[in-house]
Design an enzyme around this catalytic site. Sequence first.
Site, PDB file in Angstrom:
ATOM      1  N   GLY A  55      14.563   1.879 -17.741  1.00 59.52           N
ATOM      2  CA  GLY A  55      14.412   0.514 -18.215  1.00 59.52           C
ATOM      3  C   GLY A  55      15.677  -0.290 -17.982  1.00 59.52           C
ATOM      4  O   GLY A  55      16.735   0.273 -17.695  1.00 59.52           O
ATOM      5  N   CYS A  82      16.573   8.353 -17.189  1.00 60.16           N
ATOM      6  CA  CYS A  82      17.544   7.254 -17.191  1.00 60.16           C
ATOM      7  C   CYS A  82      17.619   6.610 -18.589  1.00 60.16           C
ATOM      8  O   CYS A  82      18.075   7.244 -19.532  1.00 60.16           O
ATOM      9  CB  CYS A  82      17.206   6.260 -16.095  1.00 60.16           C
ATOM     10  SG  CYS A  82      18.573   5.142 -15.686  1.00 60.16           S
ATOM     11  N   TYR A  83      17.145   5.387 -18.753  1.00 54.90           N
ATOM     12  CA  TYR A  83      17.160   4.748 -20.067  1.00 54.90           C
ATOM     13  C   TYR A  83      16.391   5.589 -21.092  1.00 54.90           C
ATOM     14  O   TYR A  83      16.782   5.678 -22.265  1.00 54.90           O
ATOM     15  CB  TYR A  83      16.566   3.348 -19.969  1.00 54.90           C
ATOM     16  CG  TYR A  83      16.424   2.635 -21.298  1.00 54.90           C
ATOM     17  CD1 TYR A  83      17.517   2.000 -21.884  1.00 54.90           C
ATOM     18  CD2 TYR A  83      15.207   2.602 -21.968  1.00 54.90           C
ATOM     19  CE1 TYR A  83      17.394   1.352 -23.110  1.00 54.90           C
ATOM     20  CE2 TYR A  83      15.070   1.965 -23.182  1.00 54.90           C
ATOM     21  CZ  TYR A  83      16.165   1.336 -23.752  1.00 54.90           C
ATOM     22  OH  TYR A  83      16.037   0.697 -24.967  1.00 54.90           O
ATOM     23  N   HIS A 171      16.941   9.395 -11.407  1.00 58.21           N
ATOM     24  CA  HIS A 171      15.507   9.141 -11.228  1.00 58.21           C
ATOM     25  C   HIS A 171      14.881  10.232 -10.352  1.00 58.21           C
ATOM     26  O   HIS A 171      14.943  10.160  -9.125  1.00 58.21           O
ATOM     27  CB  HIS A 171      15.286   7.767 -10.593  1.00 58.21           C
ATOM     28  CG  HIS A 171      15.567   6.632 -11.515  1.00 58.21           C
ATOM     29  ND1 HIS A 171      14.612   6.091 -12.346  1.00 58.21           N
ATOM     30  CD2 HIS A 171      16.706   5.942 -11.761  1.00 58.21           C
ATOM     31  CE1 HIS A 171      15.144   5.117 -13.065  1.00 58.21           C
ATOM     32  NE2 HIS A 171      16.421   5.005 -12.722  1.00 58.21           N
ATOM     33  N   GLU A 173      11.827  10.680  -9.797  1.00 56.61           N
ATOM     34  CA  GLU A 173      10.565  10.229  -9.201  1.00 56.61           C
ATOM     35  C   GLU A 173      10.733   9.623  -7.822  1.00 56.61           C
ATOM     36  O   GLU A 173       9.743   9.478  -7.082  1.00 56.61           O
ATOM     37  CB  GLU A 173       9.866   9.234 -10.136  1.00 56.61           C
ATOM     38  CG  GLU A 173      10.546   7.880 -10.278  1.00 56.61           C
ATOM     39  CD  GLU A 173      11.601   7.825 -11.363  1.00 56.61           C
ATOM     40  OE1 GLU A 173      11.879   6.724 -11.871  1.00 56.61           O
ATOM     41  OE2 GLU A 173      12.164   8.885 -11.700  1.00 56.61           O
ATOM     42  N   SER A 225     -13.067  -7.642   1.830  1.00 58.43           N
ATOM     43  CA  SER A 225     -12.468  -7.961   3.125  1.00 58.43           C
ATOM     44  C   SER A 225     -12.834  -6.954   4.208  1.00 58.43           C
ATOM     45  O   SER A 225     -12.657  -7.225   5.385  1.00 58.43           O
ATOM     46  CB  SER A 225     -10.942  -8.016   2.988  1.00 58.43           C
ATOM     47  OG  SER A 225     -10.419  -6.708   2.796  1.00 58.43           O
ATOM     48  N   GLY A 226     -13.311  -5.770   3.791  1.00 55.18           N
ATOM     49  CA  GLY A 226     -13.601  -4.715   4.758  1.00 55.18           C
ATOM     50  C   GLY A 226     -12.424  -3.798   4.981  1.00 55.18           C
ATOM     51  O   GLY A 226     -12.548  -2.767   5.656  1.00 55.18           O
ATOM     52  N   GLY A 227     -11.256  -4.135   4.425  1.00 57.11           N
ATOM     53  CA  GLY A 227     -10.112  -3.244   4.480  1.00 57.11           C
ATOM     54  C   GLY A 227     -10.299  -2.077   3.540  1.00 57.11           C
ATOM     55  O   GLY A 227     -11.212  -2.054   2.719  1.00 57.11           O
ATOM     56  N   VAL A 228      -9.420  -1.079   3.628  1.00 56.23           N
ATOM     57  CA  VAL A 228      -9.613   0.142   2.850  1.00 56.23           C
ATOM     58  C   VAL A 228      -9.565  -0.134   1.347  1.00 56.23           C
ATOM     59  O   VAL A 228     -10.349   0.451   0.589  1.00 56.23           O
ATOM     60  CB  VAL A 228      -8.587   1.227   3.256  1.00 56.23           C
ATOM     61  CG1 VAL A 228      -7.164   0.786   2.955  1.00 56.23           C
ATOM     62  CG2 VAL A 228      -8.896   2.538   2.557  1.00 56.23           C
ATOM     63  N   ASP A 229      -8.705  -1.044   0.891  1.00 51.46           N
ATOM     64  CA  ASP A 229      -8.578  -1.284  -0.551  1.00 51.46           C
ATOM     65  C   ASP A 229      -9.849  -1.891  -1.129  1.00 51.46           C
ATOM     66  O   ASP A 229     -10.415  -1.374  -2.097  1.00 51.46           O
ATOM     67  CB  ASP A 229      -7.388  -2.207  -0.834  1.00 51.46           C
ATOM     68  CG  ASP A 229      -6.069  -1.612  -0.375  1.00 51.46           C
ATOM     69  OD1 ASP A 229      -5.986  -0.378  -0.286  1.00 51.46           O
ATOM     70  OD2 ASP A 229      -5.140  -2.389  -0.082  1.00 51.46           O
ATOM     71  N   SER A 230     -10.299  -2.988  -0.552  1.00 45.44           N
ATOM     72  CA  SER A 230     -11.498  -3.631  -1.091  1.00 45.44           C
ATOM     73  C   SER A 230     -12.739  -2.782  -0.851  1.00 45.44           C
ATOM     74  O   SER A 230     -13.678  -2.802  -1.641  1.00 45.44           O
ATOM     75  CB  SER A 230     -11.683  -5.030  -0.496  1.00 45.44           C
ATOM     76  OG  SER A 230     -11.957  -4.973   0.885  1.00 45.44           O
ATOM     77  N   SER A 231     -12.743  -1.986   0.223  1.00 44.59           N
ATOM     78  CA  SER A 231     -13.895  -1.119   0.511  1.00 44.59           C
ATOM     79  C   SER A 231     -14.023  -0.021  -0.525  1.00 44.59           C
ATOM     80  O   SER A 231     -15.122   0.261  -1.031  1.00 44.59           O
ATOM     81  CB  SER A 231     -13.756  -0.505   1.902  1.00 44.59           C
ATOM     82  OG  SER A 231     -13.767  -1.500   2.892  1.00 44.59           O
ATOM     83  N   LYS A 369      -1.278   3.126  -1.723  1.00 48.89           N
ATOM     84  CA  LYS A 369      -2.183   3.112  -0.573  1.00 48.89           C
ATOM     85  C   LYS A 369      -2.687   4.504  -0.211  1.00 48.89           C
ATOM     86  O   LYS A 369      -3.881   4.694   0.055  1.00 48.89           O
ATOM     87  CB  LYS A 369      -1.472   2.482   0.620  1.00 48.89           C
ATOM     88  CG  LYS A 369      -2.321   2.407   1.887  1.00 48.89           C
ATOM     89  CD  LYS A 369      -3.414   1.359   1.798  1.00 48.89           C
ATOM     90  CE  LYS A 369      -2.839  -0.025   1.866  1.00 48.89           C
ATOM     91  NZ  LYS A 369      -3.882  -1.068   1.923  1.00 48.89           N
TER      92      LYS A 369
END
Length: 513
Positions: A55, A82-83, A171, A173, A225-231, A369
């Site tokens: 943080g 960390c914090y 960190h 991660e 949109s037809g992209g992977v995210d919206s699909s 992604k």
Amino acid sequence: MLQEKILILDLGGQYKQLIARRVREAGVYGEILPADTKPEDIKAGNYTGIILSGGPNSVYEHNRFEADPHILDLGIPVLGICYGAQWICHVKGGKVLQAPQGEYGKRFIQIKTQQAGKIFHNITSPTQVWMSHRDQISELPENFVAAASSDSCPIAAYYNEKDNLYGVQFHPEVEHTLAGKDMIHNFLYEVCHVQGKWKMTDFAESMIRKLKQTLGDAKVLCAFSGGVDSSVAALLVHKAIGKNLTCIFVDHGLLRKNEAEEVEEVFHRTYDMDVRRIDAAERFLTRLQGVADPEQKRKIIGEEFIRVFEEVAQDYQDVDYLVQGTIYPDVIESGTDKAAVIKSHHNVGGLPDNIKFKAIVEPLRTLFKDEVRQVGLALGMPENLVWRQPFPGPGLAVRLLGEITPEKLEILRNADAIFREEVANFNLHKTISQYFAVLTPLKSVGVMGDSRTYDYTVALRAVITNDFMTGEWARLPWELLEKVSYRIVNEVKGINRVVYDVTGKPPATIEWE
């Protein structure tokens, strides 16, 4: 189904989602909740372990992020990062002070082999970590043991095995902490004793169930949109509510070459989904006329998208929800009230304040992604759809620098199509995370056919990344770059120079605008 869950408490850190991602990569479900989540709610959640994020505050500041100290007494193992590590130390009676100098970036820690604790199981000392702090722990509470140190940080890690409390000043991660994944794995398996049976199919199943409960019999529109995210987002909702979902595919005149036709054909044929194409090219291009500033472009496009969806919704009865394929990098880069805006994504920071829908549904908002692609595969999506090249919602508007015109769009479409075609011909389309052409406003003198030319410069961009938060430029074969350059200057009228972008993220972003 989720008998093993790790809770990530958000203390204001930028990397909280990355912590959850590392937990999921280790085969355990990670869930993020606010720092002020009540101990009784945490206990009722049957969490196997708790991780406190980093943080921006100091533990001695009045307006600091703070969890309820009683979470440390629930009998659930806790790891502070960390914090988060400083906060555990502070509330347990230790001392945290401003250091003589901060530690930022790559550092090496020495692990105290006789007092290493379970977090450093099978990790060789010294090991590279990523530090980002100006305060440091100067004195540990009673029954706490220092486990590691760096040149300028005497207590870089600690543990209290009796109370199952652990802390690291760095960190684990982030990728720059070379053994960070192993440290998180050790916390999960050596401290929390998980079995690690969670996988992305579990996310898909639980999200579909959640969507069924949330949406019920409601009519829903999807910004598609037809992209992977919206699909993938659309497919999750489709599996939850079936024909109650209508996908609105807005052709804003900023798509890649032949994209609209390909999207319609694939999703009608493959999934029998109700996809309605809206031709809004003239509308968008009119609003963008004369606009050169990239932030203004994004906000105009974001607002216009919503207005189109609102108008379409009037054709349907009782449509209250709008689905978007927002993913976590979109959220981070668009900023929050506590984080800087890098660029406004049309589906996050670019949205107008007054939206007429009852709610925006974003089933992928917590995913990166590569995780979205895993969900797509878990849902049975064909590989050619899962590995479809990422394409920003604002489309070619953010790959055409400066003012947008139909003529420039045509030049960019043709150059981009050649680049994507040749990358596929070289069988590199799965190894490069994102690749595309950018039309710059720069014109330069050239010579073609013994005649002087004065035409545009096109830039090629190819990036390799796991999470789209950081990335390296792809070392493409010279033969590929030569082939693409030759074809573009010979086949695309208006371009006489091709350059290649060799900048990582940071300092650049993936897109140019």
